[in-house]
Design a protein around this motif. Structure first.
Motif, short mmCIF file in Angstrom:
data_model
loop_
_atom_site.label_atom_id
_atom_site.label_comp_id
_atom_site.label_asym_id
_atom_site.label_seq_id
_atom_site.Cartn_x
_atom_site.Cartn_y
_atom_site.Cartn_z
N GLN A 40 33.84 44.80 34.49
CA GLN A 40 32.57 45.25 35.07
C GLN A 40 32.76 45.80 36.48
O GLN A 40 31.80 45.95 37.23
CB GLN A 40 31.58 44.08 35.07
CG GLN A 40 31.25 43.66 33.65
CD GLN A 40 30.50 42.34 33.60
OE1 GLN A 40 30.42 41.62 34.58
NE2 GLN A 40 29.93 42.04 32.43
N ARG A 41 34.01 46.04 36.81
CA ARG A 41 34.37 46.59 38.13
C ARG A 41 33.88 45.71 39.28
O ARG A 41 33.39 46.19 40.30
CB ARG A 41 33.83 48.01 38.29
CG ARG A 41 34.47 48.95 37.29
CD ARG A 41 34.08 50.37 37.52
NE ARG A 41 34.64 51.22 36.48
CZ ARG A 41 34.22 52.42 36.18
NH1 ARG A 41 33.22 52.96 36.84
NH2 ARG A 41 34.79 53.12 35.23
N ARG A 42 34.00 44.41 39.07
CA ARG A 42 33.59 43.49 40.13
C ARG A 42 34.76 42.59 40.51
O ARG A 42 35.61 42.27 39.69
CB ARG A 42 32.43 42.62 39.64
CG ARG A 42 31.17 43.43 39.36
CD ARG A 42 29.97 42.54 39.21
NE ARG A 42 30.22 41.46 38.25
CZ ARG A 42 29.29 41.02 37.41
NH1 ARG A 42 28.09 41.54 37.39
NH2 ARG A 42 29.57 40.02 36.59
N GLN A 69 46.93 41.30 40.75
CA GLN A 69 46.97 40.14 39.85
C GLN A 69 45.61 39.44 39.74
O GLN A 69 45.30 38.85 38.71
CB GLN A 69 48.03 39.15 40.33
CG GLN A 69 49.45 39.70 40.19
CD GLN A 69 50.51 38.71 40.64
OE1 GLN A 69 50.23 37.76 41.36
NE2 GLN A 69 51.75 38.93 40.23
N ILE A 70 44.82 39.54 40.80
CA ILE A 70 43.46 38.99 40.71
C ILE A 70 42.69 39.73 39.60
O ILE A 70 42.05 39.14 38.75
CB ILE A 70 42.73 39.12 42.07
CG1 ILE A 70 43.31 38.09 43.05
CG2 ILE A 70 41.22 38.92 41.91
CD1 ILE A 70 42.80 38.22 44.46
N LEU A 71 42.83 41.06 39.61
CA LEU A 71 42.14 41.86 38.59
C LEU A 71 42.71 41.60 37.20
O LEU A 71 41.99 41.57 36.21
CB LEU A 71 42.23 43.35 38.91
CG LEU A 71 41.75 43.81 40.29
CD1 LEU A 71 41.66 45.33 40.34
CD2 LEU A 71 40.40 43.22 40.65
N GLU A 78 44.15 52.17 36.73
CA GLU A 78 44.65 51.51 35.51
C GLU A 78 43.83 50.30 35.13
O GLU A 78 43.57 50.06 33.96
CB GLU A 78 46.13 51.13 35.70
CG GLU A 78 47.03 52.33 35.48
CD GLU A 78 48.44 52.14 36.01
OE1 GLU A 78 48.82 51.00 36.31
OE2 GLU A 78 49.15 53.16 36.12
N ARG A 79 43.41 49.54 36.10
CA ARG A 79 42.70 48.29 35.79
C ARG A 79 41.21 48.51 35.50
O ARG A 79 40.63 47.80 34.70
CB ARG A 79 42.82 47.30 36.95
CG ARG A 79 44.22 46.82 37.19
CD ARG A 79 44.38 45.36 36.81
NE ARG A 79 45.74 44.93 37.04
CZ ARG A 79 46.67 44.85 36.10
NH1 ARG A 79 46.39 45.16 34.85
NH2 ARG A 79 47.89 44.47 36.39
N THR A 115 31.24 44.95 44.20
CA THR A 115 31.23 45.87 43.07
C THR A 115 31.82 47.21 43.48
O THR A 115 31.44 47.78 44.51
CB THR A 115 29.78 46.08 42.56
OG1 THR A 115 29.24 44.79 42.28
CG2 THR A 115 29.75 46.94 41.32
N ILE A 116 32.75 47.67 42.69
CA ILE A 116 33.35 48.97 42.98
C ILE A 116 32.50 50.04 42.30
O ILE A 116 32.38 50.07 41.08
CB ILE A 116 34.82 48.99 42.53
CG1 ILE A 116 35.54 47.97 43.40
CG2 ILE A 116 35.41 50.40 42.64
CD1 ILE A 116 36.98 47.86 43.26
#
Ligand code: TNX
Length: 541
Positions: free
Chosen positions: A141-143, A130-132, A69-70, A42-43
């Motif tokens: 959810q910033r995970r 690309q994963i994000l 951005e993401r 988790t960020i």
């Protein structure tokens, strides 16, 4: 209409296909070690980007911007070890083999991106991006789900070619093009800087090259799309911009054909020169530099010298395609006496004399030559009267029917080969029936997205027989490319398919999987303002 159709297409697709951490990866990685997806990093507020050395500061800032951005968070960047371990670490690890080999390790305790070079670390970041992009719900959810990727490319040079000679593209547009290609792990931009329709690079010793040669439309000042050139300063800046994104710029100055622009500026360099010639720039002139004229060699020695100083690339592309020898050297008295003096039988053998000199200028600058694999149409077997490629030249194949011959020629000679076969990799070919509003150069051939994806850079040869194939190139000739939107439209999404053909080993490639992974990338391109052709036909089936 396009936008609405696209939206419908995207909505349908996103409801049909899973959105997860692998669903937007293009090119698909060669080694994925999937971990327990339930474990997530988790960020949070205190998470920061940690870099092992200042040399990674561009990459750290790139990652910072990407996460903003993401995920809408701005992480701080620090050097040295993370105190609470909650970091995204970027690290150069010289022991990792392979210049572009990256290791992306996501665990519930943190993320690390490592590789032996800045380029490899950059690639780890583009994969994370690309994963994000794919894993919509977790990203919101910033995970990030746990995952280990150890990835490196199949083909060393993954190239695109831009042709601002036919229609000028402002330098900022070229940068945009580079920024996009870098996201799909292309690492070379071949820049076609000179042709019949324009001379696009400032050469300080010969200002007339651009004063005259950069103006296809003499009335238009230096304003585009037909007029304009890059200063050396701008090109140096472009080289740095590209290098940050692991993209090398290989300059091409096309000789001895495709030279109407320089001949317009300096008519004495051509074989046939008349007073009317000076103002005419454009194709159908079929002009060539004169093989027997020493002024040609003197001038190109200086031009190559300036080019070599601007572009740090090891290679200089000297073209060599589509020479009209019969209309030029065969009808030129001085060329005919030179031919006799050299004891050559064929006019085409003058190519040996011509390129013998030109290639020596490239070597004097410590560079290696690149040439289109076409000279004298490579009529095999080569005899001493035909052009023979020197050992240090890399060749690039283009015409469909010539590609198998070029592969065979280079397999025997050992010259490195880059593949740009028209039917798979020419992005100026139409993408689908009648989808070209503007005049198309080629007429008949169509290169569909599916066709590009079907490209196997090994041509089905044994591993040994394809060992000399070092590159693939998506080629975008510029006759019908009037601006960057058109350039993007013709390039995407086909460049996504070629990116995967160049990077991913055959055993990890599948059209169905690629097609599904493409949709989220199209939505990304839409958001990024990059035009592309909507592949309607795929949704219709
Ligand atoms: C051939 S493909 C060319 C280009 C043109 C293209 C389309 C190749 C090496 N040369 O100069 O742009 O046809 O007209």
């Amino acid at each position: 209409i396009k936008a609405v159709t696209l939206l419908i297409c995207l909505l349908v697709q996103s409801s049909l296909f899973a959105q997860d951490n692998l669903s937007a990866l293009i090119p698909f990685p060669n080694k994925i070690v999937q971990k327990d997806m339930q474990r997530k990093f988790t960020i949070a507020e205190g998470t920061y980007i940690e870099l092992s050395s200042d040399s990674l500061s561009f990459e750290a800032e790139y990652l910072q911007k990407m996460l903003r951005e993401r995920m809408g968070v701005t992480l701080s960047i620090k050097k040295g070890p993370a105190k609470n371990g909650k970091a995204i670490k970027l690290e150069i690890t010289p022991s990792i083999k392979g210049r572009e080999h990256y290791v992306l390790n996501i665990s519930d305790r943190g993320i690390s991106v490592t590789g032996a070079t800045r380029g490899a670390v950059f690639y780890g970041i583009t994969t994370l991006d690309q994963i994000l992009l794919g894993d919509i719900i977790n990203t919101k959810q910033r995970r990030v789900s746990a995952l280990l990727i150890e990835d490196q490319p199949r083909i060393a040079s993954r190239m695109l070619m831009l042709d601002p000679a036919r229609h000028f593209l402002p330098i900022d547009d070229v940068k945009l093009f580079v920024a996009q290609m870098a996201k799909y792990k292309y690492n070379v931009l071949q820049l076609h800087l000179t042709d019949d329709q324009g001379w696009r690079i400032e050469i300080k010793k010969y200002p007339m090259l651009t004063d005259i040669g950069a103006r296809r439309n003499p009335k238009g000042g230096m304003k585009g799309p037909d007029n304009g050139f890059y200063t050396q300063e701008q090109l140096r800046d472009l080289v740095r911009y590209a290098a940050d994104r692991n993209v090398e710029i290989i300059p091409e100055i096309d000789i001895p054909g495709h030279t109407s622009a320089i001949i317009a500026a300096y008519p004495q360099l051509g074989c046939k020169h008349t007073d009317t010639l000076t103002k005419v720039i454009g194709k159908n002139m079929n002009l060539m530099l004169c093989a027997s004229n020493d002024a040609v060699y003197e001038m190109y020695k200086n031009i190559i010298g300036e080019l070599a100083a601007v572009f740090p690339s090891k290679q200089i592309h000297l073209g060599g395609d589509e020479s009209v020898i019969e209309e030029n050297w065969a009808k030129c008295d001085r060329c005919q006496s030179l031919k006799k003096r050299l004891n050559y039988e064929k006019d085409s053998s003058l190519m040996n004399y011509f390129f013998g000199k030109m290639l020596s200028f490239v070597r004097e600058e410590g560079k290696l030559p690149l040439l289109w694999c076409e000279l004298d149409n490579i009529r095999l077997p080569a005899s001493k009267y035909l052009f023979s490629y020197p050992k240090d030249a890399t060749l690039i194949s283009w015409r469909n029917d010539l590609t198998p011959k070029c592969i065979e020629l280079t397999r025997q000679s050992g010259n490195p080969l880059i593949l740009a076969p028209g039917e798979f990799t020419y992005f100026d070919y139409p993408q689908y029936t009648n989808d070209l509003p503007e005049e198309n150069n080629w007429g008949m051939p169509i290169t569909t997205l599916k066709k590009v994806y079907a490209f196997d850079p090994g041509y089905g040869l044994s591993e040994q027989d394809q060992a000399h194939i070092v590159g693939v190139c998506g080629t975008l000739w510029g006759e019908a490319i009037k601006d960057i939107n058109r350039a993007f439209y013709m390039t995407y999404p086909r460049a996504l398919a070629l990116a995967e053909a160049g990077w991913t080993n055959m055993e990890h490639r599948s059209w169905d999987s690629f097609r599904d992974r493409m949709y989220s990338n199209l939505s990304y391109l839409l958001k990024a303002g990059v035009s592309f052709r909507v592949p309607f036909e795929l949704a219709q089936k």
